[in-house]
Every structure is written in C-alpha cells, then in structure tokens.
Design a protein around this motif. Structure first.
Motif, PDB file in Angstrom:
ATOM      1  N   THR B 166       0.824  -1.211   0.000  1.00 25.93           N
ATOM      2  CA  THR B 166       0.000   0.000   0.000  1.00 25.93           C
ATOM      3  C   THR B 166       0.856   1.259   0.000  1.00 25.93           C
ATOM      4  N   GLY B 167       2.159   1.074  -0.177  1.00 31.91           N
ATOM      5  CA  GLY B 167       3.105   2.193  -0.090  1.00 31.91           C
ATOM      6  C   GLY B 167       2.819   3.301  -1.085  1.00 31.91           C
ATOM      7  N   ASN B 168       2.247   2.975  -2.226  1.00 29.08           N
ATOM      8  CA  ASN B 168       2.010   3.983  -3.251  1.00 29.08           C
ATOM      9  C   ASN B 168       0.517   4.261  -3.450  1.00 29.08           C
ATOM     10  N   LEU B 169      -0.277   3.877  -2.456  1.00 31.29           N
ATOM     11  CA  LEU B 169      -1.735   4.004  -2.629  1.00 31.29           C
ATOM     12  C   LEU B 169      -2.342   4.997  -1.647  1.00 31.29           C
ATOM     13  N   ASP B 170      -3.465   5.563  -2.068  1.00 30.63           N
ATOM     14  CA  ASP B 170      -4.202   6.437  -1.153  1.00 30.63           C
ATOM     15  C   ASP B 170      -4.909   5.539  -0.125  1.00 30.63           C
ATOM     16  N   PRO B 171      -5.401   6.104   0.970  1.00 27.26           N
ATOM     17  CA  PRO B 171      -5.985   5.282   2.050  1.00 27.26           C
ATOM     18  C   PRO B 171      -7.118   4.383   1.563  1.00 27.26           C
ATOM     19  N   GLU B 172      -7.957   4.894   0.662  1.00 27.78           N
ATOM     20  CA  GLU B 172      -9.093   4.082   0.206  1.00 27.78           C
ATOM     21  C   GLU B 172      -8.611   2.835  -0.544  1.00 27.78           C
ATOM     22  N   ASN B 173      -7.688   3.064  -1.471  1.00 24.82           N
ATOM     23  CA  ASN B 173      -7.138   1.928  -2.236  1.00 24.82           C
ATOM     24  C   ASN B 173      -6.328   1.001  -1.338  1.00 24.82           C
ATOM     25  N   ALA B 174      -5.616   1.606  -0.381  1.00 24.54           N
ATOM     26  CA  ALA B 174      -4.833   0.788   0.566  1.00 24.54           C
ATOM     27  C   ALA B 174      -5.764  -0.159   1.311  1.00 24.54           C
ATOM     28  N   GLY B 175      -6.904   0.365   1.754  1.00 24.44           N
ATOM     29  CA  GLY B 175      -7.875  -0.461   2.469  1.00 24.44           C
ATOM     30  C   GLY B 175      -8.395  -1.588   1.592  1.00 24.44           C
ATOM     31  N   THR B 176      -8.674  -1.277   0.321  1.00 24.13           N
ATOM     32  CA  THR B 176      -9.176  -2.298  -0.606  1.00 24.13           C
ATOM     33  C   THR B 176      -8.163  -3.423  -0.777  1.00 24.13           C
ATOM     34  N   VAL B 177      -6.906  -3.007  -0.941  1.00 26.11           N
ATOM     35  CA  VAL B 177      -5.841  -4.009  -1.137  1.00 26.11           C
ATOM     36  C   VAL B 177      -5.730  -4.901   0.101  1.00 26.11           C
ATOM     37  N   MET B 178      -5.729  -4.291   1.267  1.00 28.48           N
ATOM     38  CA  MET B 178      -5.606  -5.073   2.496  1.00 28.48           C
ATOM     39  C   MET B 178      -6.800  -6.028   2.658  1.00 28.48           C
ATOM     40  N   LYS B 179      -7.962  -5.547   2.235  1.00 31.38           N
ATOM     41  CA  LYS B 179      -9.149  -6.387   2.362  1.00 31.38           C
ATOM     42  C   LYS B 179      -9.013  -7.638   1.470  1.00 31.38           C
ATOM     43  N   HIS B 180      -8.502  -7.440   0.274  1.00 30.27           N
ATOM     44  CA  HIS B 180      -8.311  -8.598  -0.625  1.00 30.27           C
ATOM     45  C   HIS B 180      -7.322  -9.594  -0.015  1.00 30.27           C
ATOM     46  N   LEU B 181      -6.261  -9.064   0.593  1.00 32.06           N
ATOM     47  CA  LEU B 181      -5.281  -9.959   1.228  1.00 32.06           C
ATOM     48  C   LEU B 181      -5.929 -10.697   2.416  1.00 32.06           C
ATOM     49  N   ALA B 182      -6.768  -9.945   3.156  1.00 30.95           N
ATOM     50  CA  ALA B 182      -7.458 -10.561   4.296  1.00 30.95           C
ATOM     51  C   ALA B 182      -8.428 -11.648   3.816  1.00 30.95           C
ATOM     52  N   ASP B 183      -9.103 -11.400   2.703  1.00 30.15           N
ATOM     53  CA  ASP B 183     -10.003 -12.409   2.121  1.00 30.15           C
ATOM     54  C   ASP B 183      -9.235 -13.699   1.824  1.00 30.15           C
ATOM     55  N   PHE B 184      -8.040 -13.515   1.276  1.00 30.18           N
ATOM     56  CA  PHE B 184      -7.204 -14.683   0.958  1.00 30.18           C
ATOM     57  C   PHE B 184      -6.855 -15.458   2.223  1.00 30.18           C
ATOM     58  N   GLN B 186      -8.540 -15.419   5.029  1.00 29.12           N
ATOM     59  CA  GLN B 186      -9.733 -16.056   5.593  1.00 29.12           C
ATOM     60  C   GLN B 186     -10.136 -17.315   4.829  1.00 29.12           C
ATOM     61  N   ALA B 187      -9.682 -17.377   3.574  1.00 29.09           N
ATOM     62  CA  ALA B 187      -9.952 -18.581   2.776  1.00 29.09           C
ATOM     63  C   ALA B 187      -8.934 -19.675   3.066  1.00 29.09           C
ATOM     64  N   GLY B 188      -8.030 -19.412   4.014  1.00 22.80           N
ATOM     65  CA  GLY B 188      -7.095 -20.454   4.426  1.00 22.80           C
ATOM     66  C   GLY B 188      -5.651 -20.199   4.060  1.00 22.80           C
ATOM     67  N   GLY B 189      -5.401 -19.095   3.373  1.00 20.55           N
ATOM     68  CA  GLY B 189      -4.020 -18.795   2.954  1.00 20.55           C
ATOM     69  C   GLY B 189      -3.225 -18.108   4.040  1.00 20.55           C
ATOM     70  N   THR B 190      -1.928 -18.067   3.838  1.00 21.25           N
ATOM     71  CA  THR B 190      -1.037 -17.375   4.768  1.00 21.25           C
ATOM     72  C   THR B 190      -0.585 -16.080   4.100  1.00 21.25           C
ATOM     73  N   VAL B 191      -0.615 -14.985   4.855  1.00 20.07           N
ATOM     74  CA  VAL B 191      -0.192 -13.693   4.300  1.00 20.07           C
ATOM     75  C   VAL B 191       0.922 -13.128   5.172  1.00 20.07           C
ATOM     76  N   VAL B 192       1.992 -12.690   4.513  1.00 19.80           N
ATOM     77  CA  VAL B 192       3.043 -11.958   5.231  1.00 19.80           C
ATOM     78  C   VAL B 192       3.194 -10.619   4.515  1.00 19.80           C
ATOM     79  N   VAL B 193       2.895  -9.547   5.238  1.00 26.31           N
ATOM     80  CA  VAL B 193       2.964  -8.213   4.646  1.00 26.31           C
ATOM     81  C   VAL B 193       4.079  -7.428   5.328  1.00 26.31           C
ATOM     82  N   ALA B 194       4.980  -6.881   4.494  1.00 21.75           N
ATOM     83  CA  ALA B 194       6.011  -5.995   5.037  1.00 21.75           C
ATOM     84  C   ALA B 194       5.530  -4.565   4.855  1.00 21.75           C
ATOM     85  N   THR B 195       5.529  -3.804   5.927  1.00 20.59           N
ATOM     86  CA  THR B 195       5.049  -2.420   5.829  1.00 20.59           C
ATOM     87  C   THR B 195       5.737  -1.565   6.889  1.00 20.59           C
ATOM     88  N   HIS B 196       5.928  -0.302   6.562  1.00 20.13           N
ATOM     89  CA  HIS B 196       6.579   0.555   7.563  1.00 20.13           C
ATOM     90  C   HIS B 196       5.540   1.278   8.433  1.00 20.13           C
TER      91      HIS B 196
END
Lengths: 382, 219
Positions: B166-184, B186-196
């Motif tokens: 989300t480093g290059n995204l506005d807050p709204e788009n950042a939220g959308t991206v995070m939601k998609h990762l969270a969906d993944f 919740q479907a059983g996948g593992t997510v590792v996000v690096a963020t400052h």
C-alpha cells in the motif's frame, strides 16, 4: 502466453530499441555485403588490370639459348606444338592463359619484321577465362604500326609472305615497342611462312601463385612444368609477376582486415544495445524470476529477440549493401563492374545465417548476466 | 507453515558489511496474516525474499510447508515458488508491454498448470473486469496493485508475500488491497505483509516489528 508472442509484444512496446538493434545489424550486414561484393569485384578487377600487363611466364625449348632469348625476346630453337596441349590438359596446376607462339625475325620487302604466329589461347580444365590477347583467324594478319607505315599497308590489303597469302585484318596503333615491327598471324600460317610445321618457339602463360606466402614461385613453377615437359626451360618476368602478386595480396589483405573490423564494431554496438535492453528490463527479469520462470525461458525471451533482430537486420542489410555495391561499384571498378558487381545469393545466405547468430552471440553475455542476476536485488525497494 | 531458524543475512557494500537480518527465529503457522513492521532498512524486504527462496541467507534455515527451501536446486526453488507463493510488490512490477489480463496470466505460465481460464473471474472479483485489455500505463495505482494481487492469486498459492503493497496508494485503495489480502487469509491462505506503517495492523492476526534485523513481537 507463448515466448514468441511475448517477444513480439515487447518489440512493439520498445520499437526504438528494436529499430536501433536492427539498424546496428543492418549496418554490419550492409558493410559485410558491400565489402564482400566489392572485395570479389576488386579481386576480379585487379586480376583484369594485372592481366593487361601481359604474360609473365615463358616456356621455351631446352636447347634454346636463354641469353639470346632475354636479349631478343625470341627463342632460337623450337619445340613440338603438342607441348601446348600437354600443359593445357593438366589439372591442379599453377598457371593459366596458355598461348603457343612461333616467331622469327626476317626481312620482308626490305624491312626487318618479326613474324609472330599465335594459336588461340587455351586454359587448363576448369579454369576457363576470357583470352588476354586478340584471336587471329587463319589467313589473316595484324600489321604492326611501323611495318604498316613503312610499306603503306592498310586494312583489307592482300599480302604475301614467302608464298603464304594473308588478308590484313587490322593495322595496329603505335605501341612504342617491338609490337610495331610485328606481323601477327595465326600459328598455322606462321608455321607455313617460317617452314616449321608442327613447331612452336615459346609457350606464354600467366602464373597463379599470387597468394603463396614464403615460397619461391619460380622454383615451384620450374618443378611443376619440368615434371610435365622435361625438354623445356621456364623463365619468369619476375618484376611483373611480383607486382601482380603484391597488388592482389594488398587487395586481399585490405578486405581481410576491414571486414572483421566492421563486423566486430557492429557486434559491440549490438552488445551495448542488448546491455541497455537488459538494464531497462531488469525489474521485468526479477519479476519473472520471482514468479518462478527459469533462466532458459527468460533467456529465450531475450535471445529470441536477438535472433529476430539479426534476421531483419540481415534482410535489410543485404538490400542496403547490395544497393551500395551496385551504385558505387561501377564507379570504382570500371573494367569489370558490368559483369562482376552484382548481388550474390551466397552472400545473402551467409548474411541470413550469420547475422542472427552474430546478434545472439553479441547479446548472449548481457542476457546470461541478467538471468543469473539476483532477482531480489532488483525487486528490493525499501 | 513457515519456519525460520536463526536466519542471518549480511550484505557486502562499499561502506562495509551491513547486517539486514540478525539471527531471526520465526514460525508462521498456515492461515495467519502477519504484518512485519519496521522503518526503511530494517530488513523487511530481505525477510520476504529469504522466505520466498529468492535470497539465500548468510546463515540459518528456511522451511516452507515442511520443505527446506535452500536445500532445493535453483530450478526446483523456482517451481516451488510458482506453485506455493504469490508476490505483491510496492512498485507493482507489471510488465509494461502486456495488458492486464496478460500480466495476470504470466503467473499461470510460470506454474506450468493452466489457471488462465480463471483470469476473467479473478479480474471481476478485484474490480478490474473492464480493464482486462488495458496496458499498465493506462491504470491508476490502485488498479495496478489489484492487478498485482490478481497475478499473485491466480495459481492459488498457499502463501502471499506482500512488500509494502500500500506504499504507493491512497488510504481508500490501501484499504481495498488489504481487504483482498485478508479475504485470501480467511480462505485459508497465509499472508506476510512488510510495511513501515500501521496499514496492515487492523487485518493482521500478528504483528512482528523488525529493527536492525531483529524481530520484536507487537501483537
């Protein structure tokens, strides 16, 4: 998506880079084609120019006096005419343009003349070349300038020499040399005039040892001809032969040096463009590696592009090089241009085979470097 | 499960040696959403690259799904990555000469199994259905990142590694991206996000803080 489709999409996206690559190969191929065409034409032109210097090899009878021959230019002994056929029938020999000559000085109408009988020039098997001198029809004569002036002879006159009737086919222009005192006729007529049936005084030829480095051409020729005609002596007009050899070697070496230089320079150009392309696409390479693409697939993208660049460059370059040769060739090679400066299919095939290979080789190192480059380094953007 | 055993990574630079990871021991069970936080230069990206098998650690072991990643050959590692790991980068890293659908399809080809028939559905799910034939240059930053997520999801990986997504995204788009990762996740996948920043904190099941190459659990 197939590798080929990806290559074409990338070409279209980076048209300028691709066109610069094609241009580099085009220049390399155009120079190669122009040089190859010019080199071949130049060799033929040089050969033609050198031939105009005349025959540089003389084969005379074993019992002819060499000193007398060197002073007068006429052998004082004869040998069988069949020697010509014997020499001409040999394969893998180092001479060409064989001319049987019978000549002798005599006084005709109170004027000293040199009667010279010439047989049609012959070439050994597989070495057929246009004759270096005019071919004289039986029953005709070519009259030297001084003889014609002194005796008032004109073209079309009928003359008689020691009972042999000849028609004057040409009166030759002034040469400033011994030719001005000659009466040249067919060998058979000269044999009749000089009462030497089936005999000749000399076989003239041109040696073909221009490119033998470090060898003594005369020694080689004496060994070669001596084995075929043991009852003869071989003399060579050394300064003429050396000038001919040096000129042809110079032309050969000039092109031998220039073509690789141009090809290497263009190879470096293609290589630099490949490096630029690879640098521009480092992130893409890193991404493909991150997605799990292997080095072979990624290398195929770049080397496939290099091959296409080479193929297109070869086609355009051949057209450009052939055009250059056709436009400028006739200006440079005035004697032989009409017959020798032409696009050559073998050069096109060489270009089509070599240019893609050349392009791939020039791109190979940067591409291999790129695919082995740590993808993490390009994708790490903290 | 991702298991890092005492992993260190040292870079050699002109200025000397830089220790990006310093003896990290970390276990990430399957189905977790881990946010790795830290300032620039703290080793977050290096950690993701090491987990993905793209960067060999100077010391220590990395196991993903019970397999020692660096015991594999380079080719095996590439195949393993294609099948098990999806990547999302801060700079999107879309191939500029391919359209959006083709960019997503790139992942299918690398995997060797053809999931390309799922591309339209995936684009639809990520709100990119009308953009399939567009080139990356014609997309907004949010759309580019969603394309990158679609590409990461196509092969149905077990793990998604996202580096500052989300480093290059506005807050709204950042939220959308995070939601998609969270969906993944919740479907059983593992997510590792690096963020400052804290962008992933609301979605993460666990937050690991990284400072000078050393971890510090926060959540």
């Amino acid at each position: 998506m197939s590798t080929v489709r990806m290559i074409f999409k990338e070409l279209w996206h980076r048209k300028i880079n691709f066109l610069l690559g094609v241009l580099a190969v085009t220049v390399a191929v155009a120079f190669f084609v122009a040089f190859q065409t010019a080199a071949r034409a130049s060799n033929r032109e040089t050969a033609r120019l050198m031939l105009s210097m005349g025959y540089n090899l003389h084969v005379i009878a074993w019992d002819a006096d060499v000193g007398d021959f060197l002073m007068t230019g006429v052998a004082n002994a004869t040998m069988p005419e069949s020697h010509l056929e014997t020499l001409a029938s040999q394969k893998n020999i180092s001479y060409n343009h064989l001319l049987a000559v019978l000549e002798k000085q005599m006084i005709w109408r109170d004027v000293p003349v040199l009667v010279t009988g010439l047989a049609p020039e012959v070439c050994p098997p597989g070495r057929k070349k246009p004759p270096m001198v005019f071919q004289i029809e039986p029953g005709t004569a070519y009259i030297g300038y001084q003889v014609a002036v002194r005796l008032g002879i004109e073209k079309g006159n009928k003359i008689e020499i020691d009972g042999t009737q000849l028609e004057v086919a040409r009166c030759l222009a002034e040469s400033g040399g011994v030719d001005d005192m000659r009466i040249q006729c067919h060998l058979a007529d000269a044999q009749q005039i000089l009462a030497c049936p089936g005999q000749i005084s000399e076989i003239q030829a041109v040696d073909c040892l221009c490119f033998v480095e470090g060898a003594d051409p005369l020694e080689m020729l004496r060994t070669e001809i001596g084995a075929i005609l043991p009852d003869t002596q071989v003399l060579q007009a050394k300064s003429m032969a050396d000038a001919r050899a040096r000129q042809r070697q110079m032309v050969f070496k000039t092109f031998a040096v220039m073509v690789p230089f141009v090809v290497i320079a263009c190879g470096v150009w293609v290589g630099v463009l490949a490096i630029m392309n690879v640098r521009e696409r480092q992130t893409e390479i890193g991404l493909l590696r991150a997605l799990g693409y292997g080095a072979a697939k990624i290398g195929g993208l770049f080397l496939g592009k290099a091959m296409l660049t080479g193929l297109l460059g070869a086609l355009v370059g051949f057209g450009a090089g052939a055009t250059l040769a056709l436009v400028f060739g006739p200006e440079i090679f005035r004697l032989t241009a009409r017959t020798t400066v032409r696009p050559e299919a073998v050069v096109l095939l060489q270009s089509l085979a070599a240019a893609p290979l050349f392009s791939i080789v020039a791109s190979f190192v940067p591409v291999m470097f790129a695919v082995s480059y740590d993808p993490a380094a390009t994708l790490r953007e903290e | 499960m991702i298991v890092l055993g005492d992993v260190s990574k040292t870079y050699r630079t002109r200025a000397g040696q830089v220790k990006a990871l310093d003896g990290i021991g970390l276990e990430i069970p399957a189905g977790e959403f881990v946010a790795v936080r830290g300032p620039s230069g703290s080793g977050k990206t290096t950690l993701l690259m090491v987990i993905a098998g793209m960067l060999r650690p100077s010391a220590g072991t990395v196991a993903v799904g019970g397999q020692d990643v660096f015991a594999m050959s380079q080719q095996e590692r590439a195949r393993f990555r294609a099948r098990n790991i999806g990547f999302v980068f801060q700079m999107f890293h879309l191939v500029p000469y391919l359209n959006i659908a083709e960019n997503v399809r790139l992942a299918a080809r690398a995997d060797g199994t053809d999931h390309s028939s799922e591309v339209p559905q995936l684009l639809d799910r990520l709100g990119l259905a009308g953009r399939a034939t567009h080139k990356p240059a014609e997309l907004s930053a949010g759309e580019k990142q969603r394309t990158a997520i679609a590409r990461a999801l196509l092969n149905r990986p077990k793990i998604i590694l996202a580096d500052e997504p989300t480093g290059n995204l506005d807050p709204e788009n950042a939220g959308t991206v995070m939601k998609h990762l969270a969906d993944f996740q919740q479907a059983g996948g593992t997510v590792v996000v690096a963020t400052h920043g804290p962008a992933a904190d609301d979605f993460a099941t666990r937050v690991v803080s990284l400072r000078d190459g050393r971890p510090d659990e926060m959540k």
